[in-house]
Design a protein around this motif. Structure first.
Motif, PDB file in Angstrom:
ATOM      1  N   ILE A  44       0.557  -1.277   0.390  1.00  0.00           N
ATOM      2  CA  ILE A  44      -0.372  -0.301   0.210  1.00  0.00           C
ATOM      3  C   ILE A  44       0.907   1.223   0.088  1.00  0.00           C
ATOM      4  O   ILE A  44       0.803   2.022  -1.076  1.00  0.00           O
ATOM      5  N   THR A  45       1.643   1.076   1.543  1.00  0.00           N
ATOM      6  CA  THR A  45       3.143   2.614   0.978  1.00  0.00           C
ATOM      7  C   THR A  45       3.326   3.006  -0.440  1.00  0.00           C
ATOM      8  O   THR A  45       3.314   3.717  -1.130  1.00  0.00           O
ATOM      9  N   ILE A  48       0.784   3.527  -3.171  1.00  0.00           N
ATOM     10  CA  ILE A  48       0.779   5.378  -2.499  1.00  0.00           C
ATOM     11  C   ILE A  48       1.769   6.022  -3.104  1.00  0.00           C
ATOM     12  O   ILE A  48       1.925   7.286  -4.661  1.00  0.00           O
ATOM     13  N   VAL A  51       1.877   5.842  -7.185  1.00  0.00           N
ATOM     14  CA  VAL A  51       1.179   6.231  -7.718  1.00  0.00           C
ATOM     15  C   VAL A  51       1.001   8.267  -7.477  1.00  0.00           C
ATOM     16  O   VAL A  51       1.215   9.083  -8.682  1.00  0.00           O
ATOM     17  N   LEU A  52       1.298   8.942  -6.056  1.00  0.00           N
ATOM     18  CA  LEU A  52       1.994  10.193  -6.247  1.00  0.00           C
ATOM     19  C   LEU A  52       2.841  10.684  -7.139  1.00  0.00           C
ATOM     20  O   LEU A  52       2.667  11.933  -7.634  1.00  0.00           O
ATOM     21  N   ASP A  55       2.367  10.532 -11.094  1.00  0.00           N
ATOM     22  CA  ASP A  55       1.442  11.749 -11.805  1.00  0.00           C
ATOM     23  C   ASP A  55       1.886  12.464 -11.522  1.00  0.00           C
ATOM     24  O   ASP A  55       1.365  13.957 -12.388  1.00  0.00           O
ATOM     25  N   TYR A 294      -5.547  16.637 -12.950  1.00  0.00           N
ATOM     26  CA  TYR A 294      -6.098  15.514 -12.604  1.00  0.00           C
ATOM     27  C   TYR A 294      -4.304  15.633 -11.578  1.00  0.00           C
ATOM     28  O   TYR A 294      -4.311  15.423 -11.104  1.00  0.00           O
ATOM     29  N   ILE A 297      -3.814  18.019  -8.696  1.00  0.00           N
ATOM     30  CA  ILE A 297      -3.582  17.288  -7.166  1.00  0.00           C
ATOM     31  C   ILE A 297      -2.948  16.521  -6.865  1.00  0.00           C
ATOM     32  O   ILE A 297      -3.129  15.897  -5.607  1.00  0.00           O
ATOM     33  N   PHE A 298      -2.584  15.522  -7.833  1.00  0.00           N
ATOM     34  CA  PHE A 298      -1.486  14.380  -7.213  1.00  0.00           C
ATOM     35  C   PHE A 298      -0.539  15.191  -6.921  1.00  0.00           C
ATOM     36  O   PHE A 298       0.582  14.437  -6.364  1.00  0.00           O
ATOM     37  N   GLY A 301      -0.824  16.567  -3.495  1.00  0.00           N
ATOM     38  CA  GLY A 301      -1.075  14.948  -2.876  1.00  0.00           C
ATOM     39  C   GLY A 301       0.388  14.636  -2.238  1.00  0.00           C
ATOM     40  O   GLY A 301       0.523  13.741  -1.088  1.00  0.00           O
ATOM     41  N   LEU A 304       0.950  16.926   0.408  1.00  0.00           N
ATOM     42  CA  LEU A 304       0.644  16.552   1.512  1.00  0.00           C
ATOM     43  C   LEU A 304       1.304  14.657   2.754  1.00  0.00           C
ATOM     44  O   LEU A 304       2.117  15.647   3.399  1.00  0.00           O
ATOM     45  N   PHE A 305       1.695  14.737   1.182  1.00  0.00           N
ATOM     46  CA  PHE A 305       1.945  12.932   1.666  1.00  0.00           C
ATOM     47  C   PHE A 305       3.632  13.127   2.318  1.00  0.00           C
ATOM     48  O   PHE A 305       3.486  12.740   3.699  1.00  0.00           O
TER      49      PHE A 305
END
Ligand SMILES: Nc1ncnc2c1ncn2[C@@H]1O[C@H](COP(=O)(O)OP(=O)(O)O)[C@@H](O)[C@H]1O
Ligand SMILES: [Mg+2]
Lengths: 326, 260, 416
Positions: A44-45, A48, A51-52, A55, A294, A297-298, A301, A304-305
């Protein structure tokens, strides 16, 4: 009885016994499956991050976007291709700071009361209340900010000063929202200090307050610091409250001078969209893949992450580094 | 049938050293466990009795920090050999613990479960009855087999745990202070039971009750520690001899109550 | 001489000592009260929050009928079905009548149903003004005065949270809007999150507690889970959007199963949203389940291993059953977190407006919190009231979930 024992004798007088390891396929399959469950969390990490970054890279790769503008620009206006993160980042910092201003003193006082003063009965009554507060969905807090806190602020400071959407009301409610986080983690830290420490202080003639504030609190300070930082991470990542109450557009500035003049970037009574608020608004519309929106926002994100991850790591580090040796 | 399984000794420990992390809990233990006899391990608390006992069924494997060197011979094999399966060892070496620990299941299930996981294919009802009779508990519980194991008294619970252990037909039963949580009457019943069980089983019991060791055991191993807190075997021999004419001064002091 | 020494030992004496003690007491009492007040404030905030919402969800409304019912008949409700039918056909367009007949022949509907049609199609009541509960109770006079300025309006006390509201589908008209679609969506999404997170979470927790030997990778898994619990939920939304909606869109839309029309379907479905929330609550489930597993007494494990049971036999027959109440409680608490989540679902892509009930995992959906958000985001007062009513429903559902958790914990709490 005699008979039964003799019957039991049969297997006791051993046939050949083989102690050697035998393959247990089922056990192995199960163990591997469980291990994969654990590994999934790592995936999952990784997911994330991939993906982040993927993009976000696509975003920074666009001709219209430069890293320099992203980090130094003072306006975020996708329509005219201005991508300076500052307005969004500033709003996030503002709301979080107001939130901490509310939550840290209150959370700490609650923690001290629960750990040093409250009777077991009072604690058993008050702690679940804090847990309920922690379990209220954030969208409800958003409603509360817009329909309760904002009118109060407008009543106190005047409608011409306080906009309908404003940073202050969102910040205050974020503060309320993270009180349980800060108070419960701090309380754990306070109660973890040894009795002997308190007794030592009492034996010197210290009052309860002096013991709590001058002896117990300093001893638990690393746990409390960790609690505050975790609260900060929650505040930065909080979304619904700011999406509802803080503002539906970035508080842009034409230049740094504009932002700094009269410290207008700090005004808590005006609207300002935060990073998370912007992400929600943009993705709420029908977002088409591979559009600049699109990708943008990545990129937000990812920032933010990184911010929340850093805060969480710092908090963990503090706990480990300054773990009290009692 | 090989030699070891027919020999005089059910199990032999050779040069056992057991560590918890860097702390050595037992040093150079040599113990010969005679078949169908009761061997008592005695000594002051913290001298490593439980640790040594648990070495006989590799229970220490469950403690991550624990490490064992040396041999325990059982059925002609060192149970610490790489190719030995701890699960197989435990199925042959049963264990009864200090505090009665029935499963939160019915009396019946408490006994049937161990047999079932070990692939027992016979008649379970018979096995339950036989084991409960073996543990001298049948008459007290035959009408309430479906009740929880926790509805029994402490002494009954401990006998249930013994019944559970003998249901899987082990060679050796390890008992770690099985009576320390029980009243004197329940203790007496367990002691009688132990004696009866030697017709079938080899028993190793840890106790810190000297009288108990003197009453029930055939052999006694006296453990103690020095300043380094590492347990070692001070004296090992027939119980009668040890209690009448101990070889070592330390043993005598302990047995006569001048120490520990 | 002796007296001199005492007064010179540096500590206050006599009257100044008494004053010193009094001051310390006062300071102590002051702060004690302050700490207590802070704690009470926490409770008060919770109460105010609920009261504020309730205050907005009940109160007078001014209803303005597009056609006065008196102009149609003396008392509509008393009219027989045929007369109502006549009124209906006389007052609506032929096309509208056809549409209604297409749903079910109007002539064959019951008196009550036709009455309802006359009200909604002909009278068309519209809420033009609404007041909060507090205003309704304490400011009746002002309300009457305001009402007088609205032509053709009647005052009516309305509970915005009522059975019709709960059972009606979403609508753009605040008078008839309901939350059924949203509740069903929430249940679906949460169910899938539950199905995803429970086995994976309990599996991971079991691995970490019972199997892990504390190696490097196990340590990484452990740190990672703790870090994941601190990742903002909106980030999970982005993960869900990129992975479940976009990358696995063929699967989450149901196209590969032939469950959806490939030309229109996309991955913004219940399945994608549920899996996203499943990942979101996974760390919570793991952390809670680990605690429950850890609380299983060592004695059970030892007894089981002592009988020659394998690790899995021990885990499955003794550890997990023993930990079950704790695991269940943790799962329900995590699920209620999923039930209240909004941001990740907006990012994953809920439908902004949807009136049909979700039919399965491949349906478009909305959820209760998202519905609340969308209503809250609208400026008209009526929508704020709808939001308030929906919040009450949401809080009630969450309370039920949590009460279930507590009940289960007590019901299955092991007695030994
Ligand atoms: N799980 C463990 N981890 C670390 N040390 C242990 C553990 N169990 C026992 N010890 C230590 O090993 C020594 C022997 O313990 P034990 O075998 O339980 O003694 P006894 O049964 O004779 O009272 C003691 O010093 C004890 O503190
Ligand atoms: Mg012991």
């Amino acid at each position: 009885m005699q008979k039964d024992i003799s019957k039991a004798a049969a297997p006791g007088i051993k046939a050949e016994i083989d102690l050697r390891r035998r393959p247990r396929r089922g056990e192995q399959i199960i163990q591997s499956t469980l291990w994969l469950c654990g590994l999934l969390s790592v995936l999952i990490t990784v997911g994330i991050v991939v993906v982040l970054f993927f993009d976000a890279l696509a975003f920074f790769g666009l001709d219209e976007v430069t890293l320099a503008e992203f980090f130094t620009g003072t306006a975020w206006q996708p329509k005219i291709l201005q991508f300076g993160l500052f307005p969004l980042f500033n709003a996030t910092v503002l709301t979080s700071a107001i939130g901490l201003l509310v939550a840290v003193p209150l959370g700490l006082m609650i923690a001290i009361y629960l750990s040093e003063y409250a009777s077991p009965r009072a604690r058993n009554l008050l702690k679940p209340t804090m847990e309920i507060l922690a379990g209220v969905p954030t969208v409800v807090f958003g409603y509360f900010a817009l329909n309760f806190i904002t009118p109060i602020l407008q009543g106190v400071f005047g409608r011409d000063v306080v906009e309908i959407f404003n940073v202050a009301s969102a910040g205050i409610v974020i503060g309320i929202l993270i009180i349980p986080t800060i108070s419960s983690m701090s309380e754990d830290a306070l109660s973890a200090t040894p009795r002997a420490l308190r007794e030592g202080a009492y034996a010197l003639g210290a009052t309860r307050l002096e013991t709590a504030v001058r002896v117990v609190l300093p001893a638990a300070i690393s746990g409390i610091a960790a609690a505050v930082i975790v609260g900060m991470a929650r505040a930065v990542g909080e979304t619904m409250v700011v999406a509802i109450a803080a503002g539906a557009g970035p508080r842009n500035f034409s230049a740094w001078g504009d932002a700094l003049s009269g410290l207008s970037f700090l005004n808590p009574f005006k609207a300002a969209e935060t990073m998370t608020g912007h992400m929600v608004r943009i993705s709420g519309g029908d977002l088409s893949y591979d559009s600049i929106d699109y990708n943008s926002i990545f990129a937000i994100g990812m920032m933010l992450f990184l911010m929340t991850m850093m805060l969480n790591l710092i908090s963990r580090w503090i706990v480990r580094r300054f773990r009290e040796e009692y | 049938m090989n030699n070891a399984s027919n020999g005089k000794y059910a199990a032999e420990a050779h040069d056992l050293n057991i560590y918890y992390g860097s702390f050595q809990a037992a040093r150079d233990i040599n113990l010969l466990i005679e078949r169908q006899k009761i061997t008592a391990l005695i000594g002051p608390s913290g001298c490593g009795k439980s640790t040594v006992l648990r070495a006989f069924n590799r229970m220490n494997d469950l403690i991550p920090s624990a490490r064992t060197t040396g041999d325990v011979h059982f059925h002609g094999k060192n149970i610490y050999d790489r190719d030995v399966d701890a699960v197989e060892v435990r199925r042959r070496v049963g264990m009864v613990f200090q505090k009665p620990n029935p499963f939160p299941k019915s009396i019946y299930e408490n006994i049937a479960w161990g047999a079932r996981v070990n692939g027992f294919k016979g008649n379970v009802d018979d096995l339950v009855e036989e084991s409960l009779r073996g543990a001298a508990l049948w008459d007290e519980v035959k009408d309430k087999l479906r009740q929880s194991g926790y509805s029994l008294s402490g002494g009954q619970q401990q006998r249930l745990c013994i019944a559970r252990a003998i249901a899987i037909k082990p060679d050796i039963i390890l008992m770690d202070e099985p009576c320390s949580a029980l009243d004197p009457i329940a203790t007496l019943r367990i002691e009688e039971l132990m004696k009866a069980l030697t017709r079938q089983y080899t028993i190793i019991i840890v106790t810190h009750n000297m009288q108990q060791a003197a009453r029930v055991s055939d052999y006694t191993a006296f453990f103690t520690v020095k300043d380094d807190r590492t347990g070692y075997l001070e004296e090992f021999g027939a119980t009668k001899e040890m209690f009448t004419s101990p070889q070592s001064q330390v043993t005598e002091d302990y047995i006569t109550g001048r120490f520990g | 001489m002796a007296g001199d020494m005492r007064s010179n030992d540096g500590f206050p004496q006599g009257e100044s000592y008494a004053g010193f003690v009094r001051k310390r007491r006062r300071v102590g009492t002051f702060f004690r009260t302050l700490f207590l007040l802070a704690t009470v404030l926490g409770v008060v905030i919770l109460a105010v929050l609920v009261l504020d919402v309730a205050n907005d969800a009940f109160g007078y409304v001014a209803i303005q009928n597009q056609v006065a019912p008196e102009s149609l008949a003396e008392d509509l409700e008393e009219l027989p079905q045929e007369e109502l039918l006549a009124i209906l056909t006389a007052n609506i367009s032929a096309g509208r009548l056809r549409a209604l007949n297409a749903q079910a022949l109007v002539a064959e509907r019951s008196q009550e149903e036709v009455l309802a049609l006359v009200v909604s199609e002909v009278v068309r009541p519209k809420i033009v003004e609404s007041w909060s509960l507090a205003e309704s109770i304490f400011e009746r006079a002002r309300i009457e005065a305001e009402l007088a300025t609205i032509p053709n309006a009647v005052l009516e006390f309305k509970a915005w949270l009522n059975w019709d509201f709960i059972t009606a589908p979403q609508s753009s008209d605040p008078t008839s809007a309901g939350i059924r679609t949203a509740i069903l969506g929430s249940i679906w999404v949460t169910l899938i999150a539950f199905l995803v997170a429970t086995p994976l979470g309990v599996g991971a927790a079991t691995y970490l507690e019972e199997y892990s030997k504390g190696g490097k990778l196990d340590g990484l898994i452990e740190t990672n889970i703790n870090n994941l619990a601190g990742v903002p939920s909106i980030i999970y939304g982005m993960l869900g959007l990129a992975v479940f909606v976009r990358f696995f869109g063929q699967i989450t839309s149901g196209v590969v199963f032939g469950a959806a029309d490939p030309s229109t379907a996309n991955g913004r479905t219940i399945l994608a949203a549920g899996m996203t929330l499943g990942l979101l609550i996974l760390p919570l489930v793991i952390i809670n389940a680990r605690e429950a597993i850890r609380a299983t007494p060592r004695a059970f494990r030892e007894a089981s291993y002592g009988l020659g049971a394998t690790k899995w036999q021990t885990t499955w027959h003794h550890v997990l059953p023993n930990a079950l109440p704790g695991i269940l409680t943790g799962v329900i608490l995590s699920v209620s977190r999923a039930f209240g989540e909004t941001a990740p679902l907006i990012v994953v892509g809920v439908s902004t407006f949807i009136v049909v009930d979700p039919a399965g995992p491949f349906s478009k959906f909305t959820t209760l919190p998202v519905q609340i958000f969308q209503w809250t985001a609208r400026p008209q007062e009526e929508f704020q009231r709808l939001a308030a009513a929906a919040i009450l429903a949401l809080l009630f559902l969450l309370l039920t979930l949590n009460a279930t958790a507590i009940y289960l914990r007590n019901r299955f709490a092991r007695r030994y």
